[in-house]
Design an enzyme around this catalytic site. Structure first.
Site, PDB file in Angstrom:
ATOM      1  N   GLU A  15      -8.998 -29.667 -26.029  1.00  0.00           N
ATOM      2  CA  GLU A  15      -9.038 -28.606 -26.720  1.00  0.00           C
ATOM      3  C   GLU A  15     -10.360 -28.052 -26.814  1.00  0.00           C
ATOM      4  OE1 GLU A  15      -8.994 -25.421 -29.012  1.00  0.00           O
ATOM      5  OE2 GLU A  15      -9.733 -27.299 -29.876  1.00  0.00           O
ATOM      6  N   CYS A  63      -7.884 -25.154 -35.364  1.00  0.00           N
ATOM      7  CA  CYS A  63      -7.285 -25.648 -34.077  1.00  0.00           C
ATOM      8  C   CYS A  63      -5.603 -25.398 -33.973  1.00  0.00           C
ATOM      9  CB  CYS A  63      -7.534 -27.360 -34.294  1.00  0.00           C
ATOM     10  SG  CYS A  63      -7.061 -28.034 -32.809  1.00  0.00           S
ATOM     11  N   CYS A  66      -4.192 -29.787 -33.344  1.00  0.00           N
ATOM     12  CA  CYS A  66      -4.018 -30.777 -34.761  1.00  0.00           C
ATOM     13  C   CYS A  66      -3.791 -29.676 -35.622  1.00  0.00           C
ATOM     14  CB  CYS A  66      -5.281 -31.530 -34.988  1.00  0.00           C
ATOM     15  SG  CYS A  66      -6.954 -30.788 -34.340  1.00  0.00           S
ATOM     16  N   HIS A  70      -5.410 -29.287 -40.484  1.00  0.00           N
ATOM     17  CA  HIS A  70      -6.537 -28.606 -41.244  1.00  0.00           C
ATOM     18  C   HIS A  70      -5.798 -27.819 -42.246  1.00  0.00           C
ATOM     19  CE1 HIS A  70     -10.222 -29.201 -38.503  1.00  0.00           C
ATOM     20  NE2 HIS A  70      -9.256 -29.388 -37.543  1.00  0.00           N
ATOM     21  N   ARG A 484      -6.946 -37.142 -34.691  1.00  0.00           N
ATOM     22  CA  ARG A 484      -8.137 -37.831 -33.748  1.00  0.00           C
ATOM     23  C   ARG A 484      -9.093 -38.476 -34.721  1.00  0.00           C
ATOM     24  NH1 ARG A 484      -6.004 -33.371 -31.808  1.00  0.00           N
ATOM     25  NH2 ARG A 484      -6.021 -33.179 -29.648  1.00  0.00           N
ATOM     26  N   SER A 507     -14.007 -34.702 -34.392  1.00  0.00           N
ATOM     27  CA  SER A 507     -14.620 -34.392 -33.156  1.00  0.00           C
ATOM     28  C   SER A 507     -16.168 -33.981 -33.350  1.00  0.00           C
ATOM     29  CB  SER A 507     -14.156 -33.334 -31.981  1.00  0.00           C
ATOM     30  OG  SER A 507     -12.838 -33.771 -31.744  1.00  0.00           O
ATOM     31  N   CYS A 551     -11.628 -32.571 -29.206  1.00  0.00           N
ATOM     32  CA  CYS A 551     -10.804 -31.349 -29.753  1.00  0.00           C
ATOM     33  C   CYS A 551     -11.909 -30.579 -30.294  1.00  0.00           C
ATOM     34  CB  CYS A 551     -10.084 -31.871 -31.108  1.00  0.00           C
ATOM     35  SG  CYS A 551      -8.885 -30.416 -31.416  1.00  0.00           S
ATOM     36  N   CYS A 554     -12.420 -27.434 -33.117  1.00  0.00           N
ATOM     37  CA  CYS A 554     -12.442 -28.100 -34.193  1.00  0.00           C
ATOM     38  C   CYS A 554     -13.986 -28.495 -34.898  1.00  0.00           C
ATOM     39  CB  CYS A 554     -11.636 -29.479 -34.457  1.00  0.00           C
ATOM     40  SG  CYS A 554      -9.847 -29.209 -34.452  1.00  0.00           S
TER      41      CYS A 554
END
Lengths: 579, 411
Positions: A15, A63, A66, A70, A484, A507, A551, A554
């Site tokens: 992503e 994102c 995920c 968030h 993640r 990330s 990701c 993010c």
């Protein structure tokens, strides 16, 4: 033979937008690696000045993968600031939505974003479907399961379908991959099993999406969380809705146990040499913020499914307690001004894009001596950390958590694997599979807990609070885990408005560039020592980078903590300001 | 699934839903002839994928009768009269004639994820049999130079034929430096212009690609804009919402195959079949709105009884989209269903126009007293007609002002 400089951009099946540059020596071994994100949006800046109750919906858009994570972290940061404790039903609904997201994310990651680094689809077409059944049975039996598919005709159908697809000449999304690379190690039958589960997982993930929609309204980007609780009263009131959730959960759990874990055993065994050598292990420092409240105590007091903590240098005998004040971010190699190393509440950063370094033959190279990424370099107590499912498992084991230890040791025992295999690319992938099974198991209990609580007549889903009083001058953080890894949202509020907002995401920890001391980020570090079979097909690099489940949207954001400047603050340089 | 198609058909064919795009017999007869010609031309084309869709449909465990039911629901969704059903069936069987290139810019991959949840057709059918998906960063196997080559090859090979799906906004501030892609470090803006040059049509998916979305929310730190601000002289379709409903993505592709044209669009380039009426018009809580029964606070008795969410911020009355009918995740649920209310995500600048837990000030929406079912439809119809006129007037005004048109919910 001289060293080669590889540029991989775009890194696909992730992503966001990620570029990896790697230097390989004459033996095709990676000696240097650089991770860079090439996209920036500034969502935290957008959150400034808004009503804190609106942050969740906006922050969620950091994102789309995920997605609910968030959302929940943002809502929790505001609840923490307001001192609001949510009712039991709300906690359980949130746990169930997050749990479903974990299983969803891990299944999609392993099969659709990661599998093609392990599985050669063209080889699958050469397989004997009958032998594939025997092979699948063998790997499922490692943990005492029957295989997800034990039918020769199903494997045959999968083969026919994909053969037809391949024969038409254009391979679509499977086109131009590294098929035939020596880096692929599975047998044709094993490849067929992987391919078959790739297709099954497409359907399973669609079903798991419905689990999140039952309590969230839709997926991606659910909508039922509010500061104080959740809104989905009619969906918890109706026993048929919880039953439907549980029915899909059973399917997901079955898939985890009968396909996902066996496939990880299969891949892990075939790639065991690399795992034992520790290829892809990287930093060796692991961090977990802790997550999933198991009781209804106020913030950060309740018992957690994943305990928080820090493990350093792969030493499972020692675990350090987490202290959020020790988190800082450094921008020496990130496209922001200054070289500050400040806590998220006090951070100050402005974009300072210095572009690429040299350009040759239409290839731009990162200016790695200077700034080269939109991702900053977070540090914990001035050390670099890896976060993620593997970190959660490692911290859990080091802390002596019974449940996590049981799942991890069972996995290792069944697979006849030493603990050290965990510190590798294979281990990172295994950590995610172990966690999926554990999550699917415990969610069954949470479903029952929710149903029982509602049946007892508790329909409370929201805690009342006086917004005008609690939002005068306050601050809070939502620190927990995303699929993640460790995810924190920090918010400062004054007179009912957000004056500073900051998210440090998984990330950011993992995909960060070098720091002010020149120390490597988790991706970068994990690539050192990796041998590529063919420099034109850097499959092994993809495999290790993908094992983190990148990701990147993010990971990229902007901070500004000069709350007092609200109203006069101007992003510099500006573009299309409307406010 | 088939049952929900029945439901969809029923709602789409009711009076309030049909009225906006009913163009009269001549219009539909002409369109029908055009579609027939289009399909026969397409049929003569070599398929991009040598797969017989009829086979696919049947071997995938869907029998002809269920398929025709799906077709009938889809025809209604596209706001076409039932006489189009055989053509829609044929168009579905010809979907693999149209190559699709999907690029991601300033995005969160939410629309790609939404596509992964597509239920009709299912995502595996879409990927393997239905679409000729040539490039999709989140799903494709190739990376780096090989991915670039794949993209260039697709664009060259299908010059003038491919549909370009764009996900994400385009950062324009500081020469586009906030987003680059590929080894050469091309900016998102350059990339979009290069990819759209030879596309047959460009489809902006999700609110970021259509109206700038979240990156364009105030203060718009990166100068983000939508596709329609940059791509000119091409058929362009906007499918907003955050994320866009996969049913609407599939609907647009089907319509394109059917007619070779973009579907009928509103002033914001949204297909009318999906955005021709408001969330409010077909809302399951509508009767409570009409009866003046509102949730006043989350978790109160009104919430427990599924009353109207207007007073806790629902933007359904100002938002054009078909979520209240097709819902999400195979009809599993939708935001109003979970008691949160609509946030208006298919409207331009909604992040800045709306607050999410408070009603719109001065929205001037009053419930008629003593609402009964009959007046529910009629009331919706009245609102819709008034708004449609509003959109027209406003669009002209905006065109004169030379800026992006947007309708005003007060009108």
């Amino acid at each position: 033979m001289a060293k080669k400089h590889l540029v991989i951009d775009p890194i696909t099946r992730i992503e966001g937008h990620l570029r990896i540059e790697a230097i390989i020596d004459e033996n095709n071994v990676v000696t240097d690696a650089y991770a860079s994100s090439t996209m920036f949006r500034g969502i935290e800046e957008i959150l400034r000045g808004r009503d804190p109750r609106d942050c969740g919906l906006l922050a969620m858009r950091i994102c789309g993968v995920c997605t609910g994570t968030h959302y929940q972290r943002s809502i929790e940061a505001v609840e923490h600031a307001f001192g609001v404790t949510i009712p039991k039903n709300a906690r359980l609904v949130r746990n169930l939505m997050q749990g479903a997201l974990y299983v969803h994310d891990h299944v999609v990651h392993f099969y659709h974003l990661h599998a093609l680094d392990w599985v050669d689809i063209t080889e699958a077409l050469k397989a004997d479907p009958k032998k594939a059944v025997a092979e699948a049975t063998k790997w499922a039996s490692v943990s005492g399961q029957l295989p997800f598919n034990a039918s020769e005709s199903v494997y045959k159908q999968v083969q026919d379908r994909v053969t037809k697809y391949v024969k038409q000449g254009r391979l679509g999304i499977f086109g131009n991959a590294y098929w035939g690379s020596k880096g692929f190690k599975l047998t044709p039958e094993q490849n067929l099993i992987g391919l078959s589960h790739y297709l099954d997982a497409l359907e399973i993930q669609r079903e798991i999406g419905k689990m999140m929609a039952i309590f969230g309204g839709k997926n991606p980007h659910p909508q039922s969380l509010v500061v104080g609780g959740v809104t989905c009263v009619q969906d918890i009131k109706n026993p048929a809705r919880i039953a439907k959730f549980k029915q899909i959960l059973k399917l997901a759990r079955k898939f985890c146990k009968e396909a996902y874990l066996p496939d990880v055993y299969m891949a892990g065994t075939m790639y065991a040499d690399e795992a034992l050598e520790g290829i892809g292990g990287g930093l060796g420092n692991y961090m977990c913020y802790g997550d999933f409240n198991l009781d209804d105590l106020p913030f950060y007091d309740s018992k957690k499914l994943f305990p928080s903590g820090i493990v350093k240098n792969r030493d499972l005998t020692k675990v350090y307690e987490l202290d959020q004040t020790k988190i800082t971010e450094d921008v020496t190699h990130a496209w922001y001004e200054g070289s500050t190393n400040l806590h998220p509440f006090d951070g100050e950063t402005k974009p300072n894009y210095t572009g690429f370094g040299k350009k040759e033959n239409n290839i731009a190279y990162l200016d790695t001596k200077n700034k080269y990424s939109w991702i900053k370099s977070p540090l914990y107590n001035d050390e670099r950390m890896e976060v993620g499912p593997l970190a959660r498992m490692i911290v859990g084991v080091a802390k002596g958590d019974e449940r996590i230890t049981k799942y991890v040791t069972t996995f290792l025992k069944n697979g006849n694997l030493p603990t050290k295999v965990l510190f590798s690319t294979v281990g990172r992938t295994a950590g995610r599979a172990i966690e999926s099974e554990m999550m699917a198991d415990i969610m069954m209990e949470w479903c029952d807990e929710l149903a029982a609580n509602v049946a007892n007549g508790d329909l409370s889903t929201w805690t009342e609070f006086d917004f005008d009083k609690v939002s005068v001058d306050t601050q809070g953080y939502g620190m927990a885990e995303a699929p993640r890894g460790s995810l924190g949202h920090w918010v400062k509020i004054k007179d009912g408005k957000v004056v500073n907002y900051q998210a440090v995401v998984p990330s950011t920890w993992n995909a960060a560039p070098r720091d002010y001391k020149g120390r490597l980020g988790a991706y970068e570090s994990s690539l050192i020592g990796t041998k590529v079979a063919n420099a034109d097909q850097p499959l092994e690099i993809l495999r290790t980078v993908h094992s983190f489940d990148p990701c990147i949207a993010c990971a990229v954001h902007i901070i500004d903590a000069k709350g007092k400047e609200l109203g006069v603050y101007k992003i510099d340089p500006t573009g299309g300001c409307r406010a | 699934m088939v049952d929900s198609q029945d439901m969809v058909k029923k709602v789409f064919t009711q009076k309030s839903a049909r009225i906006d795009t009913n163009k009269g017999e001549n219009y539909y007869n002409n369109l029908f002839e055009k579609a027939k010609q289009r399909l026969s031309t397409l049929k003569k084309q070599a398929p991009l994928k040598d797969i017989d869709m009829v086979d696919v449909i049947e071997t995938e465990g869907i029998n002809r009768r269920d398929f025709m039911k799906w077709v009938s629901g889809t025809t209604a969704t596209l706001m076409l009269p039932p006489m189009f059903e055989p053509l829609v069936a044929e168009a579905t069987e010809l979907m693999n004639r149209v190559p699709v290139v999907w690029i991601e810019l300033q995005d969160c991959a939410g629309n790609s994820e939404a596509l992964l949840r597509s239920a009709s057709p299912t995502v595996d059918d879409l990927l393997f049999d239905v679409l000729s998906l040539e490039f999709h960063e989140t799903l494709q196997a190739a990376a780096g130079h090989d991915a670039d080559r794949q993209l260039e090859d697709a664009v060259e090979h299908f010059k003038g034929q491919y549909l370009l799906f764009v996900e994400g906004a385009i950062p324009m501030a500081n020469n586009g430096m906030y987003g680059t892609i590929g080894a050469s470090g091309e900016t998102f803006h350059e990339h979009l212009m290069r990819m759209s040059k030879d596309a047959a049509a460009v489809i902006a998916v999700g609110t970021c690609a259509t109206f700038g979305g979240i990156p364009a929310a105030a203060p718009n730190p990166t100068g983000a804009v939508g596709v329609m601000d940059l791509v000119k002289g091409k058929p362009l379709i906007n499918i907003p919402a955050c994320p866009a409903n996969p049913a609407n993505m599939v609907g647009v592709i089907l319509h394109y195959i059917l007619t070779g044209q973009v579907p009928e669009l509103d002033s914001l380039l949204r297909p009318k079949f999906a955005f021709g009426y408001r969330i409010h018009d077909n809302c399951e809580r509508r009767a409570h709105f009409d009866a003046g029964e509102f949730v006043e606070e989350f978790g109160d008795d009104g919430a427990k009884n599924n009353w109207c969410l207007y007073k806790v911020g629902c933007k359904g009355p100002m938002t054009f989209n078909n979520c209240s009918i097709i819902r999400y995740n195979e009809g599993t649920n939708w935001p109003v269903g979970v008691g949160r209310g609509c946030i208006g995500c298919s409207e331009p600048d909604f992040w800045d126009k709306y607050a999410y837990q408070r009603p719109m000030a001065g929205a001037n929406i009053k419930a008629p007293t003593g609402g009964v079912e009959k007046t529910v439809d009629e009331f919706g119809l009245g609102l819709l007609t008034a708004t449609a006129v509003g959109i027209g007037v406003h669009a002209v005004a905006s065109a004169v002002a030379g800026k992006k048109s947007e309708h005003n919910e007060e009108e």
